[in-house]
Scaffold this motif. Structure first.
Motif, mmCIF file in Angstrom:
data_model
loop_
_atom_site.group_PDB
_atom_site.id
_atom_site.type_symbol
_atom_site.label_atom_id
_atom_site.label_comp_id
_atom_site.label_asym_id
_atom_site.label_seq_id
_atom_site.Cartn_x
_atom_site.Cartn_y
_atom_site.Cartn_z
ATOM 1 N N GLY A 54 38.092 59.428 52.023
ATOM 2 C CA GLY A 54 38.343 58.966 50.667
ATOM 3 C C GLY A 54 37.347 59.459 49.649
ATOM 4 O O GLY A 54 37.109 58.803 48.634
ATOM 5 N N GLY A 55 36.765 60.629 49.901
ATOM 6 C CA GLY A 55 35.805 61.189 48.957
ATOM 7 C C GLY A 55 34.380 60.729 49.178
ATOM 8 O O GLY A 55 33.484 61.103 48.418
ATOM 9 N N CYS A 56 34.137 59.940 50.220
ATOM 10 C CA CYS A 56 32.779 59.458 50.495
ATOM 11 C C CYS A 56 32.000 60.414 51.389
ATOM 12 O O CYS A 56 30.815 60.189 51.647
ATOM 13 C CB CYS A 56 32.827 58.074 51.141
ATOM 14 N N ALA A 57 32.649 61.459 51.866
ATOM 15 C CA ALA A 57 31.977 62.435 52.721
ATOM 16 C C ALA A 57 32.614 63.800 52.528
ATOM 17 O O ALA A 57 33.718 63.927 51.986
ATOM 18 C CB ALA A 57 32.058 62.012 54.188
ATOM 19 N N ILE A 58 31.895 64.819 52.977
ATOM 20 C CA ILE A 58 32.398 66.191 52.983
ATOM 21 C C ILE A 58 32.222 66.730 54.395
ATOM 22 O O ILE A 58 31.137 66.635 54.977
ATOM 23 C CB ILE A 58 31.645 67.064 51.962
ATOM 24 N N HIS A 59 33.306 67.282 54.940
ATOM 25 C CA HIS A 59 33.283 67.787 56.314
ATOM 26 C C HIS A 59 33.261 69.309 56.315
ATOM 27 O O HIS A 59 33.995 69.957 55.564
ATOM 28 C CB HIS A 59 34.513 67.290 57.081
ATOM 29 N N GLU A 60 32.416 69.861 57.162
ATOM 30 C CA GLU A 60 32.291 71.314 57.304
ATOM 31 C C GLU A 60 32.751 71.736 58.690
ATOM 32 O O GLU A 60 32.376 71.127 59.693
ATOM 33 C CB GLU A 60 30.832 71.734 57.113
ATOM 34 N N ASN A 61 33.549 72.807 58.741
ATOM 35 C CA ASN A 61 33.987 73.377 60.017
ATOM 36 C C ASN A 61 33.780 74.890 59.953
ATOM 37 O O ASN A 61 34.580 75.615 59.368
ATOM 38 C CB ASN A 61 35.453 73.036 60.273
ATOM 39 N N ILE A 69 28.747 66.830 58.818
ATOM 40 C CA ILE A 69 29.232 65.785 57.925
ATOM 41 C C ILE A 69 28.171 65.608 56.852
ATOM 42 O O ILE A 69 26.971 65.540 57.144
ATOM 43 C CB ILE A 69 29.515 64.461 58.676
ATOM 44 N N ASN A 70 28.615 65.591 55.607
ATOM 45 C CA ASN A 70 27.716 65.523 54.459
ATOM 46 C C ASN A 70 28.081 64.301 53.633
ATOM 47 O O ASN A 70 29.259 64.061 53.366
ATOM 48 C CB ASN A 70 27.867 66.775 53.599
ATOM 49 N N PHE A 71 27.081 63.545 53.202
ATOM 50 C CA PHE A 71 27.394 62.325 52.462
ATOM 51 C C PHE A 71 26.201 61.880 51.628
ATOM 52 O O PHE A 71 25.045 62.202 51.929
ATOM 53 C CB PHE A 71 27.796 61.195 53.417
ATOM 54 N N TYR A 72 26.519 61.139 50.587
ATOM 55 C CA TYR A 72 25.500 60.514 49.743
ATOM 56 C C TYR A 72 25.268 59.098 50.242
ATOM 57 O O TYR A 72 26.219 58.336 50.445
ATOM 58 C CB TYR A 72 25.963 60.490 48.288
ATOM 59 N N ASP A 73 23.997 58.754 50.456
ATOM 60 C CA ASP A 73 23.633 57.420 50.936
ATOM 61 C C ASP A 73 23.145 56.591 49.750
ATOM 62 O O ASP A 73 22.112 56.907 49.151
ATOM 63 C CB ASP A 73 22.528 57.533 51.987
ATOM 64 N N PRO A 74 23.863 55.520 49.383
ATOM 65 C CA PRO A 74 23.459 54.731 48.215
ATOM 66 C C PRO A 74 22.183 53.924 48.439
ATOM 67 O O PRO A 74 21.616 53.406 47.473
ATOM 68 C CB PRO A 74 24.663 53.805 47.990
ATOM 69 N N ILE A 75 21.719 53.823 49.689
ATOM 70 C CA ILE A 75 20.485 53.076 49.948
ATOM 71 C C ILE A 75 19.262 53.923 49.590
ATOM 72 O O ILE A 75 18.408 53.508 48.805
ATOM 73 C CB ILE A 75 20.419 52.612 51.418
#
Length: 280
Positions: free
Chosen positions: A173-180, A192-198
């Protein structure tokens, strides 16, 4: 009271068997003695809808709402009924109110047959956009969108020679970006790429087919640029630092630069300098 309970069980049995006419009749009898049962009103409304008695369905969805049945179910029930009636005005009004109050049933609105003929209406599309943000809040938050410049289907070049292909897709749902990533040879990998709000940083977790593992953490972020660092284990077992920098170029290509450091980041040596070009 026993008779009332028997009616409730019979009505639910008819409902579960999709015997809609019998369910309608039995729920009406039951509700004479249990007018506060919101689930019964809702199931009666569904039964009305299934028998195409849309006027009664609207009346009984409304009764369910008055008795505090969950709002999203009521919004969808009423909306489907208005849609089947061809009542575009009330359909849009109901959905818009729902979207403004957190309705998140994006998948249902895009797939349910009741809404098919409304998909191309501008006001329906605007409502869908709101519902999508309710369902997938990361889509509307700039921190989660910073790395979107990497999304796409890419050919990867080093010194004008193609060395691999990379499929970068939005995930969860747009909370991550996947690389293959894959090469013409044996090597491949995914991240797996993602922004951590913490910690308010981007992360990349990479695993390659050569047993290489990197847990990158953002060290720099600017418009069109994202940089990470990670420890990694070399073939000899020594632990070194890797710095990974993505830069969006004016022509839409993306530079991916890997650098290694064996002195805890005092000096850096390039190990891979790739250019991503969108597949034609």
């Amino acid at each position: 009271m026993v008779f009332c309970q028997d009616l409730k069980e019979s009505a639910l049995d008819y409902f579960n068997k999709q015997e809609w006419k019998a369910a309608e009749k039995t729920y009406k009898q039951y509700l004479k003695n249990a007018p506060k049962d919101s689930l019964a009103w809702y199931n009666l409304a569904i039964s009305n809808f299934k028998t195409h008695d849309y006027k009664s369905a609207i009346k009984h969805f409304t009764k369910a709402r008055e008795n505090n049945f969950p709002a999203p179910n009521i919004v969808i029930g009423l909306s489907k009924t208005y849609a089947e009636q061809g009542d575009k005005e009330n359909l849009m009004k109901t959905l818009s109110h729902g979207a403004d109050n957190g309705l998140a049933t994006y998948s249902l609105l895009t797939k349910d047959a009741s809404f098919t003929k409304y998909q191309n209406y501008p006001d329906f599309k605007a409502i869908l956009d709101k519902v999508a943000l309710n369902a997938y809040p990361c889509l509307g938050q700039s921190n989660y969108r910073h790395f979107d410049f990497w999304i796409g289907e890419w050919d990867v070049f080093v010194n004008n020679r193609k060395v691999g292909e990379n499929s970068i897709t939005m995930a969860q749902g747009g909370c991550a970006i996947h690389e293959n990533y894959k090469t013409a040879g044996n090597y491949a990998g995914q991240s797996i790429n993602f922004y951590d709000p913490i910690d308010k940083k981007w992360h990349q977790h990479w695993v390659g087919s050569g047993g290489d593992v990197y847990n990158y953490l953002e060290t720099r972020r600017e418009e069109g640029l994202l940089q990470f660092e990670s420890k990694f284990m070399g073939p000899n077992g020594n632990i070194s630092l890797s710095r990974l920098t993505f830069t969006l170029k004016e022509d839409g290509t993306v530079r991916q630069l890997f650098e290694n450091s064996t002195d805890e980041g005092k000096t850096w040596t390039p190990s891979f300098d790739g250019l991503y070009k969108k597949k034609q």
